[in-house]
Design a protein around this motif. Structure first.
Motif, PDB file in Angstrom:
ATOM      1  N   ILE A   1       0.849  -1.186   0.000  1.00  0.00           N
ATOM      2  CA  ILE A   1       0.000   0.000   0.000  1.00  0.00           C
ATOM      3  C   ILE A   1       0.884   1.235   0.000  1.00  0.00           C
ATOM      4  N   VAL A   2       0.730   2.063  -1.049  1.00  0.00           N
ATOM      5  CA  VAL A   2       1.493   3.302  -1.164  1.00  0.00           C
ATOM      6  C   VAL A   2       0.643   4.277  -1.972  1.00  0.00           C
ATOM      7  N   GLN A   3       0.617   5.538  -1.574  1.00  0.00           N
ATOM      8  CA  GLN A   3      -0.263   6.502  -2.241  1.00  0.00           C
ATOM      9  C   GLN A   3       0.129   6.698  -3.707  1.00  0.00           C
ATOM     10  N   GLU A   4       1.419   6.763  -3.984  1.00  0.00           N
ATOM     11  CA  GLU A   4       1.876   6.922  -5.363  1.00  0.00           C
ATOM     12  C   GLU A   4       2.916   5.868  -5.688  1.00  0.00           C
ATOM     13  N   LEU A   5       2.730   5.199  -6.808  1.00  0.00           N
ATOM     14  CA  LEU A   5       3.683   4.199  -7.288  1.00  0.00           C
ATOM     15  C   LEU A   5       4.362   4.774  -8.524  1.00  0.00           C
ATOM     16  N   SER A   6       5.635   5.150  -8.379  1.00  0.00           N
ATOM     17  CA  SER A   6       6.328   5.779  -9.497  1.00  0.00           C
ATOM     18  C   SER A   6       7.820   5.747  -9.240  1.00  0.00           C
ATOM     19  N   SER A   7       8.564   6.365 -10.139  1.00  0.00           N
ATOM     20  CA  SER A   7      10.012   6.487  -9.970  1.00  0.00           C
ATOM     21  C   SER A   7      10.392   7.885  -9.504  1.00  0.00           C
TER      22      SER A   7
ATOM     23  N   ALA B   1      -2.733   1.735  -4.909  1.00  0.00           N
ATOM     24  CA  ALA B   1      -2.229   3.100  -5.057  1.00  0.00           C
ATOM     25  C   ALA B   1      -3.281   3.956  -5.737  1.00  0.00           C
ATOM     26  N   SER B   2      -3.218   5.262  -5.493  1.00  0.00           N
ATOM     27  CA  SER B   2      -4.127   6.169  -6.195  1.00  0.00           C
ATOM     28  C   SER B   2      -3.471   6.728  -7.438  1.00  0.00           C
ATOM     29  N   ALA B   3      -2.186   7.047  -7.363  1.00  0.00           N
ATOM     30  CA  ALA B   3      -1.443   7.585  -8.498  1.00  0.00           C
ATOM     31  C   ALA B   3      -0.414   6.557  -8.950  1.00  0.00           C
ATOM     32  N   VAL B   4      -0.333   6.343 -10.249  1.00  0.00           N
ATOM     33  CA  VAL B   4       0.602   5.369 -10.817  1.00  0.00           C
ATOM     34  C   VAL B   4       1.396   6.047 -11.923  1.00  0.00           C
ATOM     35  N   GLY B   5       2.729   5.987 -11.815  1.00  0.00           N
ATOM     36  CA  GLY B   5       3.587   6.611 -12.808  1.00  0.00           C
ATOM     37  C   GLY B   5       3.732   5.780 -14.061  1.00  0.00           C
ATOM     38  N   GLU B   6       4.633   6.225 -14.926  1.00  0.00           N
ATOM     39  CA  GLU B   6       4.802   5.572 -16.219  1.00  0.00           C
ATOM     40  C   GLU B   6       5.661   4.324 -16.143  1.00  0.00           C
ATOM     41  N   LYS B   7       6.484   4.193 -15.089  1.00  0.00           N
ATOM     42  CA  LYS B   7       7.381   3.040 -15.024  1.00  0.00           C
ATOM     43  C   LYS B   7       6.585   1.750 -14.894  1.00  0.00           C
ATOM     44  N   ALA B   8       6.903   0.779 -15.730  1.00  0.00           N
ATOM     45  CA  ALA B   8       6.199  -0.502 -15.714  1.00  0.00           C
ATOM     46  C   ALA B   8       6.672  -1.358 -14.548  1.00  0.00           C
ATOM     47  N   THR B   9       5.734  -2.090 -13.971  1.00  0.00           N
ATOM     48  CA  THR B   9       6.061  -3.064 -12.930  1.00  0.00           C
ATOM     49  C   THR B   9       5.520  -4.409 -13.396  1.00  0.00           C
TER      50      THR B   9
END
Length: 392
Positions: free
Chosen positions: A8-14, A40-48
């Motif tokens: 659990i994290v509010q934003e998943l990104s680099s 997460a609520s916000a997700v960046g462009e980096k693929a996981t």
């Protein structure tokens, strides 16, 4: 043992420390063939790849949490997401839940920093502007509930200093704390000379100049004023590039003789290129817990000049991968000038920095998390949260 992990994290990104740590952990879990989900609520462009993303309060991502009004945005986004994520966590009863501070319940809480200690450091330094930030009231209540109330089975401290603070401030038993440092994406953070030259060209920095890099979103706490004080004392061939979203205006005024050699880049996401552009990374910070940026710099073969302000002293060794400095412009300038004056010394520091970073790859760090989470899974059905520490 079959295990399912939910982060659990509010934003998943680099972008940002906590955000990138959660992202790298997700990738490490996937490479280890472990089913894992991120709320997460916000997700960046980096693929996981291999990680399932579950958006919680996706509409929150439209509210700005960076820039001039970041405190107001975060004061709404963070508590709201925490409440929504806490509710969502109940839908994963069989998973081991690992939170980065954004859920009121879970199994493992990763403590990236102890906010109460950070504020104490600011008070000791005579800084009181933090009282205008409404986030601190929320964080104080949240931490008292999550940490002081021992709502989690285990607590991961990113450095020995954080572990000590958990015990001293919140009375967390040592048996319920594991020290696991943050890691580095050694594939992303590597020295790319061509990318570094492009950064210099973008900002008009001579290719043959000695370049200091400073990176951080809180210029005052991170000690930018002291770094500029050092720049003022160094020769005309030394430049400084500052990356971060804080207001540069007060700091431009500090550069009198070096104003034309001080460059502000704002917030950037292409940090590996900035590290590659630099000859040294400087961070005279007042308080840290691990300092991911210092380790990122080392991974890019950039020696580090930083204060031993918590976590940094665990890996920064004088004369090996950089130098420990004081929050004093004269001290910083003296040590940087010494390194810059001898190409052999500087080359040795670059090699030592890279060698240090090799010990912090995410697959190794991830394996330590997996070991802990498997222990938590084994005891989860037998003991309620707060009843027993894993390995006690």
């Amino acid at each position: 043992m079959t295990i399912e992990i939910v982060q659990i994290v509010q934003e998943l990104s680099s972008v940002g420390g906590v955000e990138s740590v959660a992202s790298e952990l997700a990738c490490a879990f996937s490479r280890a063939k472990i089913a894992n989900t991120v709320l997460a609520s916000a997700v960046g462009e980096k693929a996981t790849p291999g990680t399932r993303i579950e958006r919680v309060g996706a509409w929150l991502s439209r509210i700005k949490t960076r820039g001039i009004l970041r405190y107001l945005g975060r004061a709404f986004v963070v508590p709201t997401f925490t409440l929504l994520a806490t509710r969502a966590a109940y839908h994963h009863p069989k998973a081991v839940i690992i939170s980065h501070g954004d859920s009121l319940i879970g199994d493992v809480l990763v403590v990236h920093a102890v906010n109460a200690q950070s504020l104490a450091e600011k008070r000791n330094a005579g800084a009181w502007s933090w009282m205008l930030n409404p986030m601190h009231l929320w964080v104080a209540v949240r931490d008292r509930w999550m940490i002081g109330g021992l709502r989690y089975r285990m607590y991961v401290a990113v450095s020995p200093r954080v572990a000590t603070e958990l015990q001293e401030i919140y009375k967390v038993p040592a048996s319920r704390i594991r020290v696991i440092p943050n890691g580095i994406d050694l594939n992303r953070f590597t020295r790319d000379t061509a990318a570094g030259l492009n950064i210099r060209e973008e900002f008009g920095i001579p290719a043959n100049a000695k370049l200091l890099l400073f990176a951080g979103h809180e210029f005052r706490r991170k000690g930018l004023a002291h770094a500029i004080g050092a720049l003022e004392r160094l020769g005309p061939d030394v430049w400084m590039l500052v990356v971060g979203s804080d207001n540069p205006a007060p700091y431009r005024k500090l550069a009198t003789t070096s104003a034309d050699r001080l460059v502000f880049a704002g917030s950037r996401t292409d940090m590996p290129a900035f590290y590659a552009a630099a000859d040294a990374f400087v961070l005279p910070t007042a308080y840290e817990t691990f300092s991911l940026v210092c380790m990122e710099a080392m991974a890019c073969s950039t020696p580090v000049f930083a204060t031993p302000a918590g976590g940094i002293e665990d890996y920064l060794v004088d004369g090996v991968n950089g130098y420990q400095i004081k929050t004093d412009g004269a001290d910083i300038a003296e040590k940087i000038a010494m390194a810059f004056s001898d190409p052999v010394t500087l080359a040795r520091l670059c090699e030592g920095a890279h060698a240090t970073a090799l010990n912090y790859g995410w697959d190794y760090v991830g394996s330590r998390y997996i070991e802990l989470l498997e222990q938590v899974q084994a005891s989860k059905n037998e003991f309620a949260p707060g009843a027993m520490a894993v390995g006690a």
